[in-house]
Design a protein around this motif. Sequence first.
Motif, PDB file in Angstrom:
ATOM      1  N   GLU A 137       0.827  -1.210   0.000  1.00 53.48           N
ATOM      2  CA  GLU A 137       0.000   0.000   0.000  1.00 53.48           C
ATOM      3  C   GLU A 137       0.864   1.265   0.000  1.00 53.48           C
ATOM      4  N   TYR A 138       1.971   1.228   0.737  1.00 52.38           N
ATOM      5  CA  TYR A 138       2.895   2.360   0.844  1.00 52.38           C
ATOM      6  C   TYR A 138       4.312   1.844   0.596  1.00 52.38           C
ATOM      7  N   PRO A 139       4.663   1.540  -0.674  1.00 48.19           N
ATOM      8  CA  PRO A 139       5.990   0.985  -0.953  1.00 48.19           C
ATOM      9  C   PRO A 139       7.090   1.901  -0.425  1.00 48.19           C
ATOM     10  N   PRO A 140       8.012   1.358   0.375  1.00 49.44           N
ATOM     11  CA  PRO A 140       9.075   2.183   0.941  1.00 49.44           C
ATOM     12  C   PRO A 140       9.831   2.959  -0.132  1.00 49.44           C
ATOM     13  N   LYS A 141       9.917   4.270   0.080  1.00 48.25           N
ATOM     14  CA  LYS A 141      10.609   5.144  -0.864  1.00 48.25           C
ATOM     15  C   LYS A 141      11.166   6.322  -0.068  1.00 48.25           C
TER      16      LYS A 141
END
Length: 162
Positions: A137-141
């Motif tokens: 849902e919130y891909p680490p970036k």
Amino acid sequence: MSMIDAACARSAWKAIMAVTVGAPGLRRNTITGGLFVLGEDDLLEEVMKAIPRIRAVVHFGWSGPSGQRLPINHIERKVLECSTEPTDVLWSLFAGSLEASDFDYRRHPSFIEYAAGVFAAHHNRRLLEKDPSLASEYPPKPLAGLDHRSTAWRPVSGSGRL
């Protein structure tokens, strides 16, 4: 003052005047969470401190995880931080970061950008461990301007958000 700010000020005035605390004249600004003494402290200042918070709540509406309202003071954030739900903790961290940016939601990264930045920070991986589905849902970036110790975002030159 814009019509929106005037409406926010009316709302803040009503909320502030509604809550007395203990001693005569002692009031709690339920929007900021602070205390002040009616007649000694500047009531207009209390109202003005509340306006950016109310504007942020109006902007974000009930768009938090599970349809939650943006927590606008320290007490509301602490309640969410104690949650067992990682998304509640994220929403609290986001609100704290927004407060550190004076609730300027036009410059602050969106919740999705912020969450991805928090997950990219090594010490915040424990939230992903509690709920691995959040990684999709919130891909680490990495998020430029995110302080990985305090999780507060600050504008940096070249970020496009100055």
